[in-house]
Design a protein around this motif. Structure first.
Motif, PDB file in Angstrom:
ATOM      1  N   ARG A  12     -17.611  32.665  25.021  1.00 28.06           N
ATOM      2  CA  ARG A  12     -17.847  31.032  25.723  1.00 28.06           C
ATOM      3  C   ARG A  12     -18.827  31.076  24.690  1.00 28.06           C
ATOM      4  O   ARG A  12     -19.192  29.797  24.575  1.00 28.06           O
ATOM      5  N   GLU A  15     -18.209  30.376  20.811  1.00 32.42           N
ATOM      6  CA  GLU A  15     -17.479  29.422  20.723  1.00 32.42           C
ATOM      7  C   GLU A  15     -18.569  27.386  20.931  1.00 32.42           C
ATOM      8  O   GLU A  15     -19.063  26.951  20.527  1.00 32.42           O
ATOM      9  N   SER A  16     -19.504  27.918  21.978  1.00 31.28           N
ATOM     10  CA  SER A  16     -20.343  26.689  22.457  1.00 31.28           C
ATOM     11  C   SER A  16     -21.673  27.069  21.547  1.00 31.28           C
ATOM     12  O   SER A  16     -22.557  25.829  21.519  1.00 31.28           O
ATOM     13  N   ARG A  67     -12.149  36.854  17.101  1.00 31.24           N
ATOM     14  CA  ARG A  67     -11.385  36.767  17.050  1.00 31.24           C
ATOM     15  C   ARG A  67     -10.248  37.777  18.101  1.00 31.24           C
ATOM     16  O   ARG A  67      -9.229  36.757  18.375  1.00 31.24           O
ATOM     17  N   ALA A  70     -11.652  36.674  21.950  1.00 27.74           N
ATOM     18  CA  ALA A  70     -10.722  35.561  21.803  1.00 27.74           C
ATOM     19  C   ALA A  70      -9.009  35.267  22.068  1.00 27.74           C
ATOM     20  O   ALA A  70      -8.876  35.217  23.564  1.00 27.74           O
ATOM     21  N   VAL A 135     -12.822  23.504  21.959  1.00 28.34           N
ATOM     22  CA  VAL A 135     -13.220  24.819  21.953  1.00 28.34           C
ATOM     23  C   VAL A 135     -15.354  24.971  22.303  1.00 28.34           C
ATOM     24  O   VAL A 135     -15.414  25.529  22.593  1.00 28.34           O
ATOM     25  N   LYS A 136     -15.855  23.900  21.576  1.00 24.44           N
ATOM     26  CA  LYS A 136     -17.230  24.631  21.610  1.00 24.44           C
ATOM     27  C   LYS A 136     -17.464  24.008  22.869  1.00 24.44           C
ATOM     28  O   LYS A 136     -18.722  24.144  23.610  1.00 24.44           O
ATOM     29  N   SER A 150     -12.477  20.749  13.488  1.00 24.43           N
ATOM     30  CA  SER A 150     -12.200  21.820  13.814  1.00 24.43           C
ATOM     31  C   SER A 150     -10.518  22.608  13.675  1.00 24.43           C
ATOM     32  O   SER A 150      -9.392  22.548  13.754  1.00 24.43           O
ATOM     33  N   GLU A 152      -9.693  25.749  14.780  1.00 24.68           N
ATOM     34  CA  GLU A 152      -9.030  26.288  16.929  1.00 24.68           C
ATOM     35  C   GLU A 152      -8.168  25.786  17.340  1.00 24.68           C
ATOM     36  O   GLU A 152      -8.079  25.679  18.304  1.00 24.68           O
ATOM     37  N   PRO A 272      -7.181  23.830  22.227  1.00 28.32           N
ATOM     38  CA  PRO A 272      -7.450  25.767  21.614  1.00 28.32           C
ATOM     39  C   PRO A 272      -6.554  26.636  21.787  1.00 28.32           C
ATOM     40  O   PRO A 272      -5.267  26.687  22.613  1.00 28.32           O
TER      41      PRO A 272
END
Length: 314
Positions: A12, A15-16, A67, A70, A135-136, A150, A152, A272
């Motif tokens: 988290r 990604e953010s 990766r 995730a 995602v972000k 993105s 992703e 995502p």
């Protein structure tokens, strides 16, 4: 240390790019998020992030493992969802970002049907016109027209978004009815400010395509405000049929230059790659697709009245 919770928190934050945003998405305090990352870094023996007062960047080690982490989180959530599907009804929170132009007047019925079928799924809906990266920003999916930048994300088209010019009968009685695209230059125009071509567009008329740059007197990111502006006899507006259809069918608004078609966009679902197998998301996508597959109902009503052609231009 709860390794899975620590890895989930790491994903988290990565990604953010923010401890604070990750804490908000996970509904935790920032101190808990920080403690989990520190525990994970202590366990692997190296920093996962480079931090300063303005930014959070992944370290070389963090980039290497992101990766895999995730995918681990996504796969774990998938397995848990499958277990729940066998033993009980699906549950949990589904975060959805959607455009107000689509949500207002069209989505509530679908949400009611979805929750009647899956009562233990909590829908967390954020509604605005921003083009977001799910995602972000920690969303399970986003319903929007323009794709975020993105790699992703997976996208799935839902339905075409057709645009029309319209105005009230009273406005056209006072100011006249445009017969050709260039006639719009003499009128007060309301325009959606989020179109990628700005105020330039192409009119696909009988046997020709006319390009024109408009000079709006009203620019806004709200298509609903544009409709209300037209209903107040203030000018001619360009809005999606999903917003204008009811007013056009009732006669409150009339189409302007109906024989000159504009290019259409698509409302798509973006989500995502790491949650593509999430049961909650899968069920939500199935419900949306079943409800809006084919010609959307607001366009079908206009087509049946011969106010709109069945074909679209992309």
């Amino acid at each position: 240390m709860d390794r899975f919770s620590a890895i989930d928190t790491f994903v988290r934050v990565a990604e953010s790019r923010s401890f604070t945003e990750a804490a908000r998405q996970m509904r935790l305090s920032r101190s808990v998020v920080t403690a989990r990352i520190q525990q994970l870094e202590s366990f692997v023996g190296a920093p996962l992030f480079h931090r300063n007062t303005r930014s959070v960047q992944l370290s070389e080690l963090g980039l290497t493992f992101l990766r895999d982490c995730a995918e681990l989180v996504g796969r774990t959530n998938e397995v848990v969802d499958q277990m729940r599907e066998v033993t009980t009804s699906p549950s949990g929170r589904l975060r959805v970002h959607a455009l107000p132009g689509f949500v207002l007047g069209h989505l509530a019925r679908v949400l009611q049907e979805f929750q009647a079928r899956y009562p233990q799924i909590v829908l967390d809906m954020i509604v605005n016109d921003a083009v977001i990266d799910p995602v972000k920003e920690g969303f399970d999916c986003a319903l929007q027209i323009f794709p975020p930048r993105s790699e992703e994300l997976i996208s799935k088209k839902l339905f075409p978004v057709r645009r029309v010019f319209c105005a009230s009968p009273e406005y056209m009685k006072r100011h006249g009815t445009p017969r050709l695209p260039r006639d719009l230059k003499g009128h007060r125009i309301g325009w959606y400010s989020g179109y990628p071509t700005r105020e330039r567009l192409a009119f696909h008329g009988p046997g020709e395509v006319v390009s024109l740059e408009l000079d709006p007197v009203l620019l806004t990111n709200s298509v609903h405000l544009l409709r209300e502006y037209a209903l107040e006899h203030a000018g001619i507006v360009c809005v999606p049929t999903l917003v204008a259809s009811d007013a056009v069918l009732s006669g409150s608004l009339k189409l302007v230059l109906p024989e000159h078609q504009l290019t259409s966009f698509w409302l798509s679902i973006f989500y995502p790659t790491t949650v593509r197998s999430s049961l909650k998301l899968k069920l939500f996508l199935e419900t949306l697709t079943a409800s809006f597959s084919g010609v959307p109902p607001w366009d079908q009503a206009l087509i049946e009245r011969k106010l709109l052609t069945p074909t679209i231009i992309e």
